[in-house]
Design an enzyme around this catalytic site. Structure first.
Site, PDB file in Angstrom:
ATOM      1  N   ASP A  86       6.828  47.264 -10.490  1.00  0.00           N
ATOM      2  CA  ASP A  86       6.368  48.573 -10.012  1.00  0.00           C
ATOM      3  C   ASP A  86       5.503  49.301 -11.030  1.00  0.00           C
ATOM      4  OD1 ASP A  86       6.319  50.754  -8.078  1.00  0.00           O
ATOM      5  OD2 ASP A  86       7.389  51.844  -9.625  1.00  0.00           O
ATOM      6  N   ASP A 140      10.975  57.820  -6.725  1.00  0.00           N
ATOM      7  CA  ASP A 140       9.798  57.501  -7.549  1.00  0.00           C
ATOM      8  C   ASP A 140       9.600  58.594  -8.606  1.00  0.00           C
ATOM      9  OD1 ASP A 140       7.625  56.226  -8.637  1.00  0.00           O
ATOM     10  OD2 ASP A 140       6.280  56.577  -6.946  1.00  0.00           O
ATOM     11  N   GLY A 161       1.932  60.237 -10.594  1.00  0.00           N
ATOM     12  CA  GLY A 161       3.390  60.357 -10.598  1.00  0.00           C
ATOM     13  C   GLY A 161       3.844  61.795 -10.644  1.00  0.00           C
TER      14      GLY A 161
END
Ligand SMILES: [Zn+2]
Length: 437
Positions: A151, A304, A323
């Site tokens: 990831d 996440d 992010g």
């Protein structure tokens, strides 16, 4: 280790709900029922009006240690998780260096034992997450690693992923893919569409996600190895996985709260807190992802959680790292998306706890001892990993109240419904009245 009794909450079982007291003694559920008698000195928690269920399990947390301890550490990420109602998190391996060997995975597991929630580790699929040579998956599986992923990116080379799936199946571990075709996303920084053109930003198209989901499903079909799809953000991706599941393939998928609460228009002011991969999609996609969550087509909500220091995030939109934070607001955002009915309460604990615990291999306790069992029933004998969630609470998300070391939350100032009141990790109350103990 003392005892605690959670009084008068609506206990959400896999097959029903009922108002009850839950007594925890020495790390385990000792009694569930009406007017449970508590031992002398037992801590009392009033859960009137609250949901009581298995503690949440996050399949997708970037804890940044080792390598970027200014953004987050295992200890600080665990504190954020506890406040968010999580009793266990899976630490993602895209640290610096990547978690692709026994020494590094052991280091993170050891740090995790000292953290306030249980920390499991996802190992890298390939060495250095470069997508070329496989990491020593058997050695890492022997340490208890049950999930493997590169990831940050997905494995781009189909032959490498096929080999990894073939290795994973006999090991009894699961691979997880970040699905974005690298050639199609290129250096895009937001969803590709009319808005990205107007803003002068290069886009990351939905099709970049969908071609990789389709390719990976074809590889699952020939290897029969389990594969988990991380943070799906388009209706078509979710539908592809759903069709494959209906066809008997061993596949699961998660969605992230930002993909069912925020859309691409949030990027309109070039604020980097709204930059994420896969990107915030169109209004129609966000509506569809939310409908899939409500309709039971996704297995899990995963955060996440991706902390970044202000120095790195305060860059022009196209240069800033992707992010956003997720652990502390995910439960409220999921509650808001699902609703307050009895079926919604079941779905809430299914997507935040029961299913992710199963996918991460955390249902059973790790006797080494690394973690208790998570996502199980609230029943006598079970490990006491429990959350008390108040669906009636109203609050405002604030950056300065975060437990995370980082502050890159896109939800600052947002009105939220539903709040974690209490988190019990292996029988210990770590959050009470919404505050770390
Ligand atoms: Zn990812």
């Amino acid at each position: 280790m003392g005892s605690v009794v959670v009084r008068n909450g609506l206990v959400v079982h896999p097959d029903g709900t009922g108002v009850a007291d839950v007594l925890v003694v020495a790390g385990r559920v000792a009694a569930v029922g009406a007017h449970v008698e508590a031992p002398l000195g037992c801590r009392e928690i009033d859960a009137t009006g609250c949901w009581v269920g298995p503690g949440f399990v996050d399949l997708h947390a970037h804890l940044r240690e080792p390598g970027d301890e200014a953004a987050e550490t295992i200890a600080s990420g665990a504190r954020a998780a506890a406040v968010g109602g999580y009793t266990a998190v899976v630490a993602m391996p895209n640290t610096e260096p990547a978690l692709d060997n026994v020494a590094l995975v052991t280091y993170v597991l050891d740090q995790g034992v000292r953290a306030v929630v249980d920390v499991a580790v996802a190992g890298a699929i390939t060495q250095g997450r470069l997508g070329e040579r496989l990491a020593p998956m058997a050695e890492l599986a022997a340490l208890g690693v049950r999930l493997f992923t590169d990831d940050g990116t997905g494995v781009q080379n189909a032959a490498v992923l096929r080999r990894a799936l073939s290795y994973a199946r006999p090991l009894g571990v699961r691979l997880a893919q970040h699905c974005e075709d690298a050639a199609l996303v290129a250096d895009g920084s937001m969803n590709e569409g009319a808005l990205s053109s107007r803003l002068g930003l290069v886009g990351r198209p939905s099709v970049a996600e969908e071609v990789m989901v389709a390719r990976d499903l074809a590889l699952v079909r020939v290897t029969d190895a389990p594969l988990h799809f991380l943070h799906l953000a388009t209706a078509r991706s979710i539908a592809l996985v759903g069709a494959a599941r209906a066809d008997g393939l061993p596949v699961t998928c998660e969605v992230a709260p930002h993909h069912f609460t925020l859309d691409e228009t949030s990027c309109g002011n070039y604020e980097a807190d709204f930059k994420v991969n896969p990107p915030l999609r169109s209004v129609d996609e966000v509506t569809a992802v939310r409908a899939s969550l409500r309709g039971g087509e996704v297995d899990a909500v995963a955060t996440d959680h991706a902390p970044h220091t202000p120095e790195r995030k305060d860059l022009p939109f196209d240069e800033a790292p992707a992010g956003m934070l997720g652990l502390e607001h995910a439960a409220a955002l999921t509650y808001e998306a699902l609703g307050a009915g009895e079926a919604d309460a079941h779905r809430f604990f299914a997507v935040l706890s029961r299913n992710p615990a199963r996918i991460a291999g955390l249902r059973q306790c790790d006797p080494r001892p690394r973690h208790g069992g998570h996502g199980g029933a609230i029943a006598v004998g079970e490990d006491a990993n429990i959350v008390v969630f108040d669906p009636g609470a109203r609050w405002v998300a604030r950056r300065d109240r975060l437990q995370s070391l980082a502050t890159n939350s896109p939800y600052h100032g947002r009105d939220l419904m539903g709040r974690v009141r209490c988190t019990v990790v292996n029988g210990v109350v770590v959050v009470d009245d919404g505050m770390l103990v």
